[in-house]
Design a protein around this motif. Sequence first.
Motif, PDB file in Angstrom:
ATOM      1  N   ASP A   1     -13.016  83.951  52.371  1.00 29.85           N
ATOM      2  CA  ASP A   1     -12.548  85.304  52.677  1.00 29.85           C
ATOM      3  C   ASP A   1     -11.039  85.334  52.899  1.00 29.85           C
ATOM      4  O   ASP A   1     -10.364  86.284  52.493  1.00 29.85           O
ATOM      5  CB  ASP A   1     -13.277  85.846  53.911  1.00 29.85           C
ATOM      6  N   ARG A   2     -10.522  84.317  53.552  1.00 33.39           N
ATOM      7  CA  ARG A   2      -9.078  84.276  53.777  1.00 33.39           C
ATOM      8  C   ARG A   2      -8.298  84.185  52.471  1.00 33.39           C
ATOM      9  O   ARG A   2      -7.184  84.685  52.361  1.00 33.39           O
ATOM     10  CB  ARG A   2      -8.709  83.083  54.668  1.00 33.39           C
TER      11      ARG A   2
ATOM     12  N   ARG B   1     -17.488  80.401  53.859  1.00 31.32           N
ATOM     13  CA  ARG B   1     -17.192  81.825  53.675  1.00 31.32           C
ATOM     14  C   ARG B   1     -15.941  82.238  54.452  1.00 31.32           C
ATOM     15  O   ARG B   1     -15.150  83.062  53.976  1.00 31.32           O
ATOM     16  CB  ARG B   1     -18.401  82.670  54.116  1.00 31.32           C
ATOM     17  N   GLU B   2     -15.751  81.685  55.628  1.00 34.68           N
ATOM     18  CA  GLU B   2     -14.552  82.010  56.406  1.00 34.68           C
ATOM     19  C   GLU B   2     -13.295  81.619  55.640  1.00 34.68           C
ATOM     20  O   GLU B   2     -12.299  82.347  55.628  1.00 34.68           O
ATOM     21  CB  GLU B   2     -14.612  81.314  57.761  1.00 34.68           C
TER      22      GLU B   2
ATOM     23  N   ALA C   1     -19.454  78.562  57.017  1.00 37.38           N
ATOM     24  CA  ALA C   1     -18.133  77.995  57.288  1.00 37.38           C
ATOM     25  C   ALA C   1     -17.238  78.088  56.051  1.00 37.38           C
ATOM     26  O   ALA C   1     -16.044  78.397  56.154  1.00 37.38           O
ATOM     27  CB  ALA C   1     -18.281  76.541  57.736  1.00 37.38           C
TER      28      ALA C   1
ATOM     29  N   ASN D   1     -21.806  85.050  58.463  1.00 35.82           N
ATOM     30  CA  ASN D   1     -20.829  86.004  57.939  1.00 35.82           C
ATOM     31  C   ASN D   1     -21.459  87.067  57.042  1.00 35.82           C
ATOM     32  O   ASN D   1     -20.759  87.726  56.285  1.00 35.82           O
ATOM     33  CB  ASN D   1     -19.745  85.259  57.139  1.00 35.82           C
TER      34      ASN D   1
END
Length: 427
Positions: free
Chosen positions: A230-231, A226-227, A224, A261
């Motif tokens: 990454d953004r 990582r999402e 979670a 991910n």
Amino acid sequence: MTGLHERHLAVSPEWLSLYYRRPLELTRGEGRHVWDADGNRYLDFFGGILTTMTAHALPEVTKAVSEQAGRIVHSSTLYLNRPLVELAERVASLSGIPDARVFFTTSGTEANDTALLLATAHRGSNQILAMRNSYHGRSFSAVSVTGNRSWSPTAFSPLQTMYVHGGVRHRGPYADLGDAEFIEACVADLEDLLGHVRTPAALIAEPVQGVGGFTAPPDGLYAAFREVLDRHGVLWISDEVQTGWGRTGDHFWGWQAHARNGPPDILTFAKGIGNGMSIGGVVARADVMNCLDAHSISTFGGSPVTMAAGLANLSYLLEHDLQGNARRVGGLLIERLRAAGARSPAVREVRGRGLMIGIELVRPGTDDADPDAASAVLEAARAGGLLIGKGGGHDTSVLRVAPPLSLTVAEAEEGAEILADALRAAG
């Protein structure tokens, strides 16, 4: 006080810790056992701080070390080194990181230091996200991203570090939430933090916090995170110095419990791969690893002797399914320890997975950490013939249990019984 202890005190810094009121000199090891200078035999449930991962005096490793030492001991990274290339190939393949490159060091501290160098250079930022209660090593940069006051001796830092929630499940402001709500709250905290600062280079995190007392978030937290990362263009460094090589049983790497991910951008490792020899390292995607614009070498990282040990040890680990053994025998051990903990009012929690188990001690009837009780249990366990460790983010009140991964069922039963007796003896 022994003569050797007096000599140690005369030449060593005061902050160099020793276990036990009467410090122990270990002189021999075999399998899961060690012997001290007085001939006393102990079942080893700490393995040189999770470093003797496979077994003491493992014949396959000692043979590889002896044979390589008989050929050449040292050459440095200025020359081609066949054992280094062979181990790097295997680690790169096992890492799960695409187009992986591997750099060997001599310790986990140095590995994390290298990872921080790569991340800050690649992202052009000296800001780092780290977890509260974390530990990443003893160097100036590693101390500066360590979120555990007991192991962070200076506030000076080459990095700007910001600490986020999530590494400790059952203490702190989100402790009473369910797992899904806990993850949601930690992600919201991360999002809020990133809205107030310039973009950090990376988040560095241990999938299971080692020195912090074998604490871990619910599975999926770092996926979670990582999402969000990454953004924002933030790298993820997974510190696998203690969790790697199958110790957690369920997974070969700790990050795989958060694998939605894919793998981390950078992975660091050390300790167990050398089975006592000094090996650390970094794995990263080629674009990250190759971002440095100056020459570099390692004088001792990837030495022929340590690489030979690592190759032999990794082969033994995989061929004998020690990850599966950690899952099976570790499951039995944690059951026994939870049963013992249920009988002790000083035990707040028995947690862990595989052969990485923490027993948190508190003053009975409270949530207050009890480091004196942890020290007393450590002493009582030694008297019973068992060596364990301790740690934790609340004044070192967690017993750390991490035997070699070849532990047998009989040894797990024996160690659990000694530890149960030690908990009773310590009150």
